[in-house]
Design an enzyme around this catalytic site. Structure first.
Site, PDB file in Angstrom:
ATOM      1  N   LYS A 185      -5.416 -26.891 -62.504  1.00 17.89           N
ATOM      2  CA  LYS A 185      -5.729 -27.281 -61.298  1.00 17.89           C
ATOM      3  C   LYS A 185      -4.249 -26.769 -60.866  1.00 17.89           C
ATOM      4  O   LYS A 185      -3.862 -26.840 -59.518  1.00 17.89           O
ATOM      5  CB  LYS A 185      -7.045 -27.528 -61.075  1.00 17.89           C
ATOM      6  CG  LYS A 185      -7.286 -27.783 -59.717  1.00 17.89           C
ATOM      7  CD  LYS A 185      -7.318 -26.568 -59.950  1.00 17.89           C
ATOM      8  CE  LYS A 185      -8.701 -26.728 -57.934  1.00 17.89           C
ATOM      9  NZ  LYS A 185      -7.724 -25.072 -57.159  1.00 17.89           N
ATOM     10  N   LYS A 235      -2.437 -33.011 -49.875  1.00 14.51           N
ATOM     11  CA  LYS A 235      -2.786 -34.016 -51.301  1.00 14.51           C
ATOM     12  C   LYS A 235      -2.696 -33.444 -52.129  1.00 14.51           C
ATOM     13  O   LYS A 235      -2.203 -33.513 -53.368  1.00 14.51           O
ATOM     14  CB  LYS A 235      -4.220 -33.709 -51.004  1.00 14.51           C
ATOM     15  CG  LYS A 235      -4.949 -34.566 -52.278  1.00 14.51           C
ATOM     16  CD  LYS A 235      -6.537 -34.430 -51.969  1.00 14.51           C
ATOM     17  CE  LYS A 235      -6.517 -33.007 -52.826  1.00 14.51           C
ATOM     18  NZ  LYS A 235      -7.709 -33.099 -53.172  1.00 14.51           N
TER      19      LYS A 235
END
Lengths: 304, 304, 304, 304
Positions: C170, C239
């Site tokens: 991911k 992030k």
């Protein structure tokens, strides 16, 4: 002064020796024992635990990284637990801004005094008492430590009352030096592939516009392709660039050159260069240029 | 010696003056006329065309870039056409490897002698005869030019018999200096955003590990955010990085830091900084960090 | 199946709704209350604490970041404390490799089952049950979760038995998407400054060689310079790049393009773009090119 | 239509064949003779000089680079000299903005018509008449060429009246594709070192969010580490990135990702990868990570 000294690596051992020679009463501690033998010969005393060096005016720490510094200072029976109220922790290691702030708070809570005082200089400068010392913290405490600074360095620069400022200056200075190494690496790869003598090239530049030790020392290592033995090993350089980038993230300052250096160090270590001097990143440009005989791996094979 | 001097910008005018003061018989030419007036006062003679300075032992050229140097040397009625056989063209401009090679061949075909002898130093160093001169070409010709080198510089470094080697050393040196500017820019952005005094920071670093003019001069400009007037304008820095990258392409040497500098200069110029000193790329890191008051554009607005 | 669902942001609310619609018995929890109202209307039940959703076959978590996920799972009274033995934690958040490993161990010690199952797709894809789900963990547990995957996504890809592998896939996918954004930003800056219509350009490229949602969606946003409202805000993109780089450091894989993206996001946030869609990094190239009207700051001022 | 076709490489031969099949009367020319044999079998006629293909409505050129295109068009006896007034030069090669402008002017002076119409697609797409064609120039001329576009491509995109706009779109498209290759290279290095199956990873990504030929084709090549035979060789990719950067310099658009790609291609070629497919830059990240068996050099040795 009566002082403790913790951390007897190449830098620390040389600094502690200069404190002894200057007439201070020095007790020593090192996690792996036996490192203080030659200093004991000079008149120092060796302790077997941290508390054993905490009875005097100040304790100097010169440790490899945040982990080592935390282990000495923050664990039960460590510096914070052992130092008398009013006594000084003079932290000369290259550590992170974050740890320096934690130490500032922990010592304040314990009624102790804390100065950050990292240094510029390689082991030979430490031995010659020629270090440059950057310090920050309470001005009166800085004043009290001047005899120690004089014994270890050629000049001391105060940069304010927040100890972590001194750590940031130190990290930024190592970033500047690593930048010079990368620039030298690319320049040497360029002129070397053009057939110009690499050593003569470095002599020209460092006799003229870059007449300072960083360019002389690292330029010569890069020109010769000799990165062993390491006076300052690649993982330490990598650590300092990571700490500079961590500070830059916290302050929100993008540093593309620091990112390039980060990737260079990571590559050097990934390719097996962990034991080489940090200036070995200066050989990667030549490797990229297909001039493999100049790459650190050649040095690796030579050592194998 | 009897010499011609072509190119009376800030650098050239200072160098020509030192030749006159050293007792050489100097005739001057500059494409835009009237630049030689003060030198004529010192005893030089001003000519109205290139051929008018070509009758002596040597002609020195100190021109802004490849275009200017080509226009003086290679056009009909230029240097190649006008210089007597055996006379010397001492090319001190910062030009490309490719043009230096073309000049080498053209002068050889014409039976003339050609030396490349680019210099390190800003206009104040030129005025003080403190330039560092890097030269390459026929050793006997270098020997013949020593009186000229002594009049203009503090030290001369020969780097071989291929003139373009001297040009490559010069370009690589400017790359090293631009790298130091970028590194200083990032470091100052970092410590500045942490609240550390920028000027004090530069003083610390340049009094200790980077005690050389490049770090002092450019560090101070970056700390103050003052990039006007330009002693060496951004387009000249951009030009030199492009020439270094062109040489690197020809030699197949990837230079990621040079690429970063290329993009910094291109951005500075795209954003309207053409008139600023090349060290203004050292303000872009602060701009990226959101500290806009330190960015060159503030200087631009102040100037507007 | 009887399931709990924790995390009712834009993504989570849409996914939970699809679970309810597929006939599962769903109880909801969100740290800030009141988010589940519309889902309660569909037949879900809302709990006031984590333990209140832990009595069934599985608990799905869809949380913003490591901090939120840790707070739900690892604190006293959290998931690890509340989930029955043999029950499943289906962690669909984009979290770090490191946290995924900690959860793997903590659930194993507690006799619970843990799957990582992060998703690709923006809120509209979540609402349409068109997510792509990447999962890793015990194969039997994956099999047991197939009814949930079918209710939320269009396709599920197992990538092995180590849950953190799914998280890495991911993160790497978000890195690939951010890379496409940066490339589009540079390309649009280039053709835009040449006077080519930006929207027509994106239509050409996405009707031909890049006919996929990522290029269409982000290309259009960049061409229009519209980065508000943010479907996926800049700090989330930042992030994820940081988590990818953290994984790369751990594995010793230098990723220069990821470093470039890191610096782009840090700059966007430092310059006040925290509230913009992450594709706003695609406007920085135009800003560097001096085309300020296309830069995120214009959008900022328009919003101010 | 009666047309000439110049340039019978892998792309050109396939495109010319489709023109013949569509019923056009095609005469061929290629600098190295004998390339048109199979096309002659289809009904084309082969000429021995440029002028021999210039008697019809249009001449299509599909050449490797600026040098080849200049040699065909601008030399005495070339296209400009040979094309009748009003006849069309349909330039489908990937050439520089600068050359496209020179051709625009030269054809205008000669009373000829000029269209730029570069294509997206690899040789298999050319053979299947599935190319995407980007064209710019006089709208009436574009209209006249529609039968040719229909015979060679699946869709044609006009981008204005300035021919060089089509060239810039093509160059920017190749930049986007090279960016995807670099991103894939870094992602595959990352997940590969984590032990995730590289081919399965590419299948996941290209079955979900990146379901387009560029990611499928290059992802698979990178996952397998197979870069021979080259469908589009590294020097061609390097050329296109250099042309994109040249355009960006002219327009003053800094493109840091393009600079990174430039350095990757230069390194690949410097290290001996000239004969590899351009997607071999996607193996450099794995080489940097110390996973040498995946690096192009392994492929090189295997080939040696």
């Amino acid at each position: 002064m009566k002082i403790g000294f913790i951390g007897l690596g190449r830098m620390g051992a040389a600094m502690a020796a200069n404190l002894v020679k200057a007439g201070h009463e020095v007790s020593l501690f090192n996690r792996s024992p036996g490192k203080g033998r030659s200093l004991v010969g000079l008149g120092a005393r060796e302790a077997t635990e941290v508390a054993g060096v905490c009875g005097g005016d100040a304790v100097v720490t010169m440790l490899a990284d945040d982990d080592a510094a935390s282990a000495i200072a923050l664990i039960p029976g460590g510096l914070i637990d052992s130092l008398p109220k009013g006594s000084i922790h003079l932290s000369m290691s290259t550590i992170s801004i974050a740890l320096s702030r934690r130490l500032t708070q922990a010592h304040a809570r314990a009624g102790q005094r804390y100065l950050a005082a990292p240094v510029f200089g390689r082991p030979d400068a430490a031995a010659a008492a020629k270090l440059f010392i950057v310090t920050a913290g309470d001005p009166a405490t800085i004043e009290d430590c001047q005899p120690l600074f004089r014994a270890m360095g050629q000049r001391t620069f105060p940069v304010g009352t927040d100890p972590s400022a001194a750590n940031l200056v130190k990290l930024s200075g190592n970033f500047l030096t690593a930048s010079a190494i990368e620039a030298l690496g690319e320049a040497v790869a360029l002129i070397g592939k053009a057939g110009i003598d690499r050593r003569a090239y470095i002599e020209i530049l460092t006799a003229s516009i870059f007449n300072v030790p960083a360019y002389k020392t690292y330029g010569a290592l890069i020109a010769r392709g000799e990165f062993e033995p390491a006076a300052f090993a690649a993982p330490l350089g990598y650590k300092d660039i990571r700490l500079a980038l961590a500070a830059a993230e916290g302050l929100r300052v993008p540093m593309p050159l620091a990112s390039l250096l980060h990737d260079r160090f990571l590559r050097l270590i990934a390719q097996g260069g962990e034991h080489l001097d940090w200036s070995a990143i200066g050989a990667l440009a030549a490797e990229d240029a297909g001039a493999r005989q100049q790459a650190p791996t050649s040095s690796l094979s030579a050592a194998g």
